[in-house]
Every structure is written in structure tokens, then in C-alpha cells.
Design a protein around this motif. Structure first.
Motif, mmCIF file in Angstrom:
data_model
loop_
_atom_site.group_PDB
_atom_site.id
_atom_site.type_symbol
_atom_site.label_atom_id
_atom_site.label_comp_id
_atom_site.label_asym_id
_atom_site.label_seq_id
_atom_site.Cartn_x
_atom_site.Cartn_y
_atom_site.Cartn_z
ATOM 1 N N VAL A 108 25.887 11.801 -12.232
ATOM 2 C CA VAL A 108 26.304 12.673 -13.325
ATOM 3 C C VAL A 108 26.188 14.124 -12.859
ATOM 4 O O VAL A 108 25.170 14.528 -12.301
ATOM 5 N N ALA A 109 27.254 14.905 -13.071
ATOM 6 C CA ALA A 109 27.222 16.329 -12.753
ATOM 7 C C ALA A 109 26.543 17.074 -13.895
ATOM 8 O O ALA A 109 26.949 16.937 -15.055
ATOM 9 N N VAL A 110 25.522 17.846 -13.564
ATOM 10 C CA VAL A 110 24.765 18.583 -14.581
ATOM 11 C C VAL A 110 24.796 20.070 -14.237
ATOM 12 O O VAL A 110 24.527 20.462 -13.100
ATOM 13 N N THR A 111 25.142 20.887 -15.225
ATOM 14 C CA THR A 111 25.191 22.340 -15.052
ATOM 15 C C THR A 111 24.582 23.014 -16.276
ATOM 16 O O THR A 111 24.511 22.407 -17.346
ATOM 17 N N PRO A 112 24.188 24.278 -16.150
ATOM 18 C CA PRO A 112 23.669 24.983 -17.328
ATOM 19 C C PRO A 112 24.763 25.518 -18.237
ATOM 20 O O PRO A 112 24.488 25.884 -19.380
ATOM 21 N N ASN A 113 26.003 25.569 -17.741
ATOM 22 C CA ASN A 113 27.061 26.267 -18.483
ATOM 23 C C ASN A 113 28.359 25.479 -18.622
ATOM 24 O O ASN A 113 29.323 25.970 -19.225
ATOM 25 N N VAL A 150 25.762 12.328 -24.742
ATOM 26 C CA VAL A 150 27.120 12.486 -25.266
ATOM 27 C C VAL A 150 27.155 12.199 -26.764
ATOM 28 O O VAL A 150 27.830 12.897 -27.535
ATOM 29 N N GLU A 151 26.397 11.188 -27.199
ATOM 30 C CA GLU A 151 26.374 10.815 -28.620
ATOM 31 C C GLU A 151 25.362 11.624 -29.418
ATOM 32 O O GLU A 151 25.159 11.366 -30.605
ATOM 33 N N LYS A 152 24.706 12.573 -28.742
ATOM 34 C CA LYS A 152 23.734 13.469 -29.378
ATOM 35 C C LYS A 152 22.527 12.731 -29.953
ATOM 36 O O LYS A 152 21.898 13.173 -30.918
ATOM 37 N N LYS A 153 22.230 11.584 -29.345
ATOM 38 C CA LYS A 153 20.996 10.889 -29.684
ATOM 39 C C LYS A 153 19.816 11.502 -28.933
ATOM 40 O O LYS A 153 18.660 11.291 -29.290
ATOM 41 N N ALA A 154 20.133 12.229 -27.878
ATOM 42 C CA ALA A 154 19.141 12.997 -27.119
ATOM 43 C C ALA A 154 19.709 14.390 -26.927
ATOM 44 O O ALA A 154 20.931 14.573 -26.857
ATOM 45 N N THR A 155 18.851 15.378 -26.875
ATOM 46 C CA THR A 155 19.317 16.758 -26.753
ATOM 47 C C THR A 155 18.946 17.323 -25.387
ATOM 48 O O THR A 155 17.934 16.942 -24.791
ATOM 49 N N SER A 156 19.783 18.218 -24.919
ATOM 50 C CA SER A 156 19.544 18.905 -23.661
ATOM 51 C C SER A 156 20.255 20.246 -23.709
ATOM 52 O O SER A 156 21.359 20.337 -24.269
ATOM 53 N N PRO A 157 19.663 21.291 -23.142
ATOM 54 C CA PRO A 157 20.354 22.585 -23.097
ATOM 55 C C PRO A 157 21.463 22.613 -22.049
ATOM 56 O O PRO A 157 22.246 23.563 -22.002
ATOM 57 N N ASN A 158 21.554 21.564 -21.230
ATOM 58 C CA ASN A 158 22.506 21.538 -20.137
ATOM 59 C C ASN A 158 23.759 20.743 -20.513
ATOM 60 O O ASN A 158 23.830 20.138 -21.575
ATOM 61 N N VAL A 159 24.732 20.762 -19.615
ATOM 62 C CA VAL A 159 26.014 20.099 -19.862
ATOM 63 C C VAL A 159 26.187 18.973 -18.851
ATOM 64 O O VAL A 159 26.021 19.187 -17.641
ATOM 65 N N THR A 162 24.386 25.298 -4.789
ATOM 66 C CA THR A 162 24.231 24.150 -5.686
ATOM 67 C C THR A 162 23.209 24.478 -6.762
ATOM 68 O O THR A 162 22.199 25.160 -6.502
ATOM 69 N N TYR A 163 23.475 24.005 -7.977
ATOM 70 C CA TYR A 163 22.462 24.106 -9.027
ATOM 71 C C TYR A 163 21.335 23.118 -8.734
ATOM 72 O O TYR A 163 21.580 21.945 -8.445
ATOM 73 N N GLN A 164 20.101 23.622 -8.808
ATOM 74 C CA GLN A 164 18.938 22.745 -8.666
ATOM 75 C C GLN A 164 17.955 23.048 -9.788
ATOM 76 O O GLN A 164 17.799 24.206 -10.202
ATOM 77 N N VAL A 165 17.304 22.004 -10.273
ATOM 78 C CA VAL A 165 16.353 22.159 -11.376
ATOM 79 C C VAL A 165 15.000 22.568 -10.826
ATOM 80 O O VAL A 165 14.452 21.918 -9.921
ATOM 81 N N SER A 180 14.401 24.859 -15.745
ATOM 82 C CA SER A 180 15.555 25.758 -15.685
ATOM 83 C C SER A 180 16.305 25.541 -14.370
ATOM 84 O O SER A 180 15.790 24.944 -13.427
ATOM 85 N N PHE A 181 17.531 26.041 -14.316
ATOM 86 C CA PHE A 181 18.337 25.897 -13.115
ATOM 87 C C PHE A 181 18.187 27.117 -12.220
ATOM 88 O O PHE A 181 18.072 28.253 -12.693
ATOM 89 N N GLU A 182 18.182 26.861 -10.931
ATOM 90 C CA GLU A 182 18.298 27.943 -9.959
ATOM 91 C C GLU A 182 19.460 27.621 -9.031
ATOM 92 O O GLU A 182 19.843 26.447 -8.867
ATOM 93 N N ILE A 183 20.057 28.651 -8.472
ATOM 94 C CA ILE A 183 21.191 28.504 -7.575
ATOM 95 C C ILE A 183 20.684 28.600 -6.143
ATOM 96 O O ILE A 183 20.121 29.615 -5.740
ATOM 97 N N VAL A 184 20.883 27.532 -5.388
ATOM 98 C CA VAL A 184 20.360 27.454 -4.027
ATOM 99 C C VAL A 184 21.530 27.428 -3.053
ATOM 100 O O VAL A 184 22.401 26.557 -3.137
ATOM 101 N N ASP A 185 21.560 28.383 -2.134
ATOM 102 C CA ASP A 185 22.650 28.471 -1.162
ATOM 103 C C ASP A 185 22.649 27.297 -0.191
ATOM 104 O O ASP A 185 21.579 26.824 0.219
#
Length: 295
Positions: A62-67, A95-104, A194-197, A202-207
Motif C-alpha cells: 500500500v502506498a502511504v503519503t501524508p498528502n 477506506v471504509e473509515k472504520k479506522a482513522t489515520s492522518p495519512n492517505v 521517499t517518505y519514511q515514518v 510523522s513523515f520525513e523525506i529521505v533522499d
């Protein structure tokens, strides 16, 4: 001829292989095809409840991003998503909003993930599109499964594939540019990252320090910065909505930006393009554009 139309035409039936090659593939023209997948069991079966039962706890990518932007320019980087391995049912909870996350979250791994990760679902569609395979004389290189949140957006880009994009439920919103718009579409080189948790979630951007820079389009076609990219004002985007049961033929080298309704389910077939005169034309246009930019 590539900038030929102001709207995407509809076909009310799938064409014959010869007709499709002659009228659409050869001239590199997109179209939306109705009644091409109406016989697929997936159209009736693929509810989220059915997918939960069929795939269940199986771990998928699954692709996960903050935005919501995966494979896109952000903070002067070409940033790829975190590729998270997680049970499919946990993804469906989000996807069904049975669980919440600030990410996409977005199942969008483009490596024939339908056949490689979700073989339980293959029998509900087709391994290829027969009239397309006959028209091109080849089978698809990849069959991809797409399911995600409405916040997940595909940034403007092009592919070296003939693409048949089939919507099973919901709808996809495409913004398209023909290859002839290349002089008006900006490209720049970006450090891949790449986004890394991090530990606090929180996410950080790692080159990706050992990787070469990536050419990518920094412009958002929905809100273009014409002060920074004034040439884009001369481009002529086409917009279309592909609804459940419809198929978009997206020709190779067409630029596309994609949005979707929440929980939209789709399958697409990538056929390798022919590196023919059309490809040579695009390469010439691309080189001339770069030369003009330098001047």
C-alpha cells in the motif's frame, strides 16, 4: 493530428481489432469505450465487503503519503510513497473509515499487482483484453489493481504504454494532454526521495542518495502557476470522467493527471508501445523543447 479534438469521444461498443488499431492506436487518439467490460463478474461482485472476504488478512503493498501525492514533486524533491506492507483488511478499514489515520492510503503498485499480489481476484476480470491483444499482436506487460481514498492524486506524467483503464466502481477523473503539448509542459530534474515514518508517526523525506536525478513535471494542472510556467497557458488540456463499467483508452505518451471518487476500484492493462514514427516524433519534439529552453 495529435492535438485533434476538444473532447474525448465515446464508443458504444468494443471495436474490432483492425478498427481499433486503424482508428485509435495508429493515430494515437484516446476514447472511452462502453459495454467493453459489462460481462465481467467484477462489476457486480467487487464490493468492499466481497474484497474483504476474498482477500482478507493477506498482506499487500500500500502506498502511504501524508498528502495524497505519491510520485510527485514536493519540497524540491521527487518524492515516492512509503510502500507499506499491511493486511488488506486493515487497508479496507481505513477506506471504509472504520479506522482513522492522518495519512492517505492507496493500493496502486504498478508491477502487475493484480496478478502478483491479488490472484484471488483475477477470475473476476480478464487476463487481457482480447481485441487489444489481437490488434497489437501481444499480451499486456502488466495488469494493475487500483483502490484508494479520494485524497489520493496521480500527478501529471506520461507512460510508454498503451493503457486500457477499466473502472469497476466509482469514477476516475482524468486531465489529459496530447504529446504535441510537450513544448508547453515544464520538466525539471529532481533529487529522488521517499517518505519514511519517523518514531513519532510523522513523515520525513529521505533522499535516495545513490540514485540519479529524475525528470518530472512540477506543475499542478488543476492550479497552474502561470507566472512561473507561462508557456502552459498555450496547452490545451482535455478532461473526462470514466464511470463504472467504462474503459478509457489512454494512448502511449499522453500526459495524464488522475483523481478519483472515494473507494474507486479500477483495473488497467499496460501494453508496451511500438517505438515507431510516433515515438520518433515525440523524441524530436522533446529535444527541440529542451534546446529552446536552453536558448
Amino acid at each position: 493530428e495529435l492535438g485533434w479534438t476538444e473532447s474525448i469521444p465515446y464508443l458504444d461498443r468494443p471495436p474490432s481489432p483492425l478498427e481499433f488499431y486503424r482508428e485509435w492506436v495508429s493515430p494515437n487518439k484516446p476514447c472511452i469505450i462502453q459495454n467493453a467490460i459489462s460481462h465481467w463478474p467484477a462489476l457486480k461482485k467487487w464490493t468492499l465487503a466481497y474484497l474483504r472476504e476474498a482477500v482478507g488478512p493477506k498482506v499487500v503493498s500500500v502506498a502511504v503519503t501524508p498528502n495524497g501525492y505519491a510520485d510527485a514533486v514536493f519540497q524540491d524533491r521527487f518524492v515516492m510513497p512509503e510502500e507499506r506492507q499491511m493486511p488488506f483488511m486493515d487497508f479496507l478499514d481505513i477506506v471504509e473509515k472504520k479506522a482513522t489515520s492522518p495519512n492517505v492510503f492507496y493500493v496502486q503498485k504498478q508491477c502487475s499487482n493484480l496478478t502478483e499480489e491479488l490472484p484471488e481476484l483475477v477470475c473476476d476480470v480478464q487476463p487481457d483484453i482480447p481485441w487489444m491483444s489481437e490488434a497489437l499482436g501481444k499480451k499486456p506487460d502488466a495488469v494493475n489493481f487500483w483502490l484508494g481514498e479520494s485524497a489520493a492524486v496521480t500527478s501529471l506524467h506520461k507512460d510508454h504504454y498503451e493503457n486500457l483503464y477499466c473502472v469497476i466502481s466509482g469514477e476516475k477523473h482524468f486531465l489529459l494532454h496530447p504529446p504535441s503539448d510537450r513544448p508547453f509542459i515544464p520538466y525539471e530534474l529532481y533529487q529522488p526521495a521517499t517518505y519514511q515514518v519517523s518514531e513519532d508517526g510523522s513523515f520525513e523525506i529521505v533522499d535516495e542518495k545513490s540514485a540519479d536525478k529524475v525528470p518530472w513535471i512540477p506543475l499542478d494542472p488543476l492550479n497552474p502557476n502561470l507566472e512561473q510556467y507561462p508557456e502552459y497557458a498555450q496547452a490545451k488540456p482535455l478532461q473526462c470522467t470514466v464511470k463504472a463499467g467504462e474503459m478509457l483508452y489512454l494512448p502511449s505518451l499522453w500526459f495524464h493527471h488522475v483523481q478519483q471518487s472515494h473507494g474507486c476500484i479500477a483495473v488497467n492493462y499496460w501494453y508496451d508501445m511500438e517505438y515507431d514514427l510516433k515515438y520518433s516524433y515525440y523524441q524530436l519534439l522533446d529535444r527541440l523543447t529542451k534546446i529552446v529552453e536552453v536558448l
